[in-house]
Design an enzyme around this catalytic site. Sequence first.
Site, short mmCIF file in Angstrom:
data_model
loop_
_atom_site.label_atom_id
_atom_site.label_comp_id
_atom_site.label_asym_id
_atom_site.label_seq_id
_atom_site.Cartn_x
_atom_site.Cartn_y
_atom_site.Cartn_z
N LYS A 20 0.84 -1.21 0.00
CA LYS A 20 0.00 0.00 0.00
C LYS A 20 0.87 1.24 0.00
O LYS A 20 0.70 2.16 -0.80
CB LYS A 20 -0.90 -0.03 1.24
CG LYS A 20 -1.66 1.25 1.49
CD LYS A 20 -2.25 1.24 2.91
CE LYS A 20 -2.97 2.54 3.21
NZ LYS A 20 -4.19 2.71 2.41
N SER A 439 -23.68 10.98 5.73
CA SER A 439 -22.40 11.58 6.05
C SER A 439 -22.17 12.85 5.23
O SER A 439 -22.66 12.96 4.11
CB SER A 439 -21.27 10.58 5.79
OG SER A 439 -21.30 10.15 4.45
N ARG A 521 -6.25 -0.16 -0.88
CA ARG A 521 -7.17 0.04 0.23
C ARG A 521 -7.33 -1.21 1.07
O ARG A 521 -7.55 -2.29 0.55
CB ARG A 521 -8.57 0.42 -0.27
CG ARG A 521 -8.66 1.76 -0.90
CD ARG A 521 -8.43 2.87 0.13
NE ARG A 521 -8.90 4.12 -0.44
CZ ARG A 521 -10.07 4.66 -0.16
NH1 ARG A 521 -10.88 4.09 0.71
NH2 ARG A 521 -10.44 5.79 -0.73
N TRP A 567 -19.71 -6.84 6.76
CA TRP A 567 -18.40 -6.19 6.83
C TRP A 567 -17.64 -6.55 8.11
O TRP A 567 -16.76 -5.82 8.56
CB TRP A 567 -18.56 -4.67 6.66
CG TRP A 567 -19.12 -4.33 5.30
CD1 TRP A 567 -19.25 -5.18 4.24
CD2 TRP A 567 -19.63 -3.07 4.86
NE1 TRP A 567 -19.82 -4.52 3.18
CE2 TRP A 567 -20.05 -3.23 3.51
CE3 TRP A 567 -19.77 -1.81 5.47
CZ2 TRP A 567 -20.62 -2.19 2.78
CZ3 TRP A 567 -20.32 -0.77 4.73
CH2 TRP A 567 -20.74 -0.96 3.39
N ASP A 605 -29.26 1.92 7.44
CA ASP A 605 -28.57 1.67 6.16
C ASP A 605 -28.34 0.17 5.92
O ASP A 605 -27.88 -0.52 6.82
CB ASP A 605 -27.19 2.34 6.15
CG ASP A 605 -27.30 3.86 6.12
OD1 ASP A 605 -28.24 4.38 5.48
OD2 ASP A 605 -26.42 4.52 6.71
N GLU A 671 -28.87 4.06 -4.86
CA GLU A 671 -27.93 4.56 -5.87
C GLU A 671 -28.56 4.38 -7.25
O GLU A 671 -28.99 3.29 -7.60
CB GLU A 671 -26.64 3.75 -5.78
CG GLU A 671 -25.60 4.13 -6.80
CD GLU A 671 -24.32 3.29 -6.63
OE1 GLU A 671 -23.83 3.19 -5.50
OE2 GLU A 671 -23.86 2.76 -7.63
N HIS A 700 -19.73 9.88 -6.77
CA HIS A 700 -18.46 9.16 -6.78
C HIS A 700 -17.30 9.93 -7.38
O HIS A 700 -16.19 9.44 -7.42
CB HIS A 700 -18.62 7.79 -7.44
CG HIS A 700 -19.62 6.94 -6.71
ND1 HIS A 700 -20.96 6.98 -6.99
CD2 HIS A 700 -19.46 6.08 -5.68
CE1 HIS A 700 -21.60 6.15 -6.16
NE2 HIS A 700 -20.70 5.60 -5.36
N1 GLN Z 1 -25.19 6.75 6.09
C1 GLN Z 1 -23.99 6.33 5.43
C2 GLN Z 1 -23.26 7.55 4.86
O1 GLN Z 1 -23.88 8.45 4.42
C3 GLN Z 1 -24.27 5.36 4.31
C4 GLN Z 1 -23.01 4.88 3.66
C5 GLN Z 1 -23.17 3.83 2.61
O2 GLN Z 1 -24.16 3.72 1.98
N2 GLN Z 1 -22.19 3.05 2.38
O3 GLN Z 1 -22.06 7.59 4.81
#
Ligand code: GLN
Length: 760
Positions: A20, A439, A521, A567, A605, A671, A700
């Site tokens: 990395k 976020s 990453r 995760w 989420d 998305e 993105h």
């Molecule tokens: N609530 C999270 C954020 O806005 C959702 C992130 C995600 O979908 N991976 O960062």
Amino acid sequence: MNFHATIAGVPRIGPDRELKKALETYWKDSSTGRSLASTATQLTNNYTNAVLAAGVDAVPFSGRSFYDATLDTSALLGVLPERVQDIADHDNDGLPAFIDRYFATARGTSELPASAMTKWFDTNYHYIVPELSASTTFSLDDSAFLEDVSDQIKRVGTAVRPVLVGPLTYLSLARTTDGSSALSHLDELFATYARLLPRIADRGVEWLQLDEPTLVTEVDAAVLEQVRAGYEKLSAASGLKLLVQTYFGEGEQALQTLSGTGVAAIGVDLVAGSTELPSWTGSELLVAGVVDGRNVWRTDLDAALETLRGLAERGPVAVSTSCSLLHVPYNLDREAQLRAEHPEVVEWLAFGTEKIQEVAVLSRALQSVSTPADEAALEASRKAIAARAESPLTHNSSVRKRTEAITEEQRHRDPVAKRREAQATSLDLPPLPTTTIGSFPQTQEIRAARAKFRKGDIDVAAYEQAMKDEVADVIRRQEELGLDVLVHGEPERNDMVQYFSEQLEGYLSTEFAWVQSYGSRCVRPPIIFGDVHRPEAMTVNWYKAAQDLTNKPVKGMLTGPVTMLAWSFVRDDQPLGETADQVALALQDEIDDLVAAGAQIIQVDEPAIRELLPLRKEDQPAYLEWAVGSFRLATASAPNEVQVHTHMCYSEFNELIDTVSNLDADVTSIEAARNGMQVLEALKTAGYELGVGPGVWDIHSPRVPSQSEVDELLASALDSVDPRLLWVNPDCGLKTRGWDETTESLKVLVSAAQKARQNA
Ligand code: GLN
Ligand code: ZN
């Protein structure tokens, strides 16, 4: 000669993430190519040496990989995308000549977009998606790979086994730019491999591994016929012994397809798949993946040995891991803090190094040449397995009582019409309400404050104050922008799973247990070792800090049960659905507390719900049942007037619209802008009846979308979705964005919603 012990694949990033660091330095300053090249060489050499030193007699070698094995294969086959072809050869430094084209494909350049990246089967590793078309022709660019192979053979001899992605898997993972079928190249790709393999054999190689995990998924009978014929030709033509390696599922189909083709060995995953293997006739070496390559638990060596001995009665067997060790951290020894805090649990764990030792111990036991140290290792395994099975740490009686008492009722809210009515009064939102996903930019200051807090340079109070100041700033900015439903911005969260795992009992975190996620990453997934419960409220203070500053509703923000599992490293001693329900109950408690604190909207989420979807259709209904059930358990206690939101991203959800609908969330943001609003068609066909916010801004990249672009995306959403159900939001969270583009883009988004309201 057959080998006795091996592993299915190797990690690349380095125990200290050396690769990395070397990569990131090279990307900033391309004069450091020599040091990147030598880092990659050192890492592969060290790893190979360590595996062989542990007593494993065959070791895979995928060449010095600088980013991803699928991308390596694209480079080797001469099919990097057309658009990078003008980037000049790199004049060496010890790097492959194609290296700058290779990185341009992986990461893009200021002018050129990167290739798509997506998850490798049902893991958290991402590969670079090959871009093919009907006119693709393969032309080998193999000098870098062959040189690497020669070096290894010279260094350690034929114990080194080069690895390539197999033809079927490579094409199954490819996408085409012209709608043609990538698999139409299958015969041609086998023919290309038939030219490559003798060149590899010329370097003194004895064994070659071809990875074909696609063989554990559903494959058309006609394609399997082609694969069989292809491997027959490869075996005959190459002068090599071929190991075809499968993983992540049942090995039967691979055995049926490949037995008798002349391949020398077939590798199967005996952790994910069954150990019966009726189609194995014993004419090929069976590479038996009994040590779990993608989870962190110690192997039950007695049980594994019994399986191995049973198989060895039917034919030649070599001991291996179930899949590449790419998916687990390197070395448990380094986790001093973990050992101090959870001495008992540490005994139950095995990371990469420990798994290699398990393979070696098993293989010597199978050959009846165990050493006294092996006997001790077997005894230690026995003890650890027994201790884990009996430990009160894995069985919390109050959690168990609660999960046993779960009723179907607890997974149901009142009918949506009733909820909608209650929410219309409680929330009083305009039509086409605007919101964000949670976020806001994680600025340098936020990260600096977190680093200082970790090092002990500032105390909790100072850290929390800094984050609260950030929350206040985020609320002020959202009010200025005129957004309707606000968020606190998640400055206190470094990672949406880690944040909660640190506050839940039954989870533990590591210090150095990095695994590669993609390229440079890495992630450090937490480990679920015991029954999960919530000792105290996790997010209520952050919610309150935000809500106190505004009259607009602020969303409570949580991570859903499926994502909390996807995760993390999960328990392997109970069904995933049970763990998911435990997490769900912890979230339910949090939701109750948020509601008591006044939250009117709560978002849970589930970006990872697609990821855990089983590879085979027949296994999917059972998964969806527990996945949906746990989300509903987490959210169903919300009263009618409280609006439940969820969010999904990272993949196409078109085939999963019914699942999305079964989650029964009042509003789902999804998305959409990034993949051209494809989801709209699916929503329309499904007659989707809940609130939905297809993203109208692809977050993105830093590019600010034009007003007309967002207007058009919103107009197309309005064509497919009932305007009373439609929300206006970006594709995903904004944590990786900067404030400049965030502010500008959100202005565009709010103005698009305002105009659309007037036109309605
Ligand atoms: N609530 C999270 C954020 O806005 C959702 C992130 C995600 O979908 N991976 O960062
Ligand atoms: Zn997202």
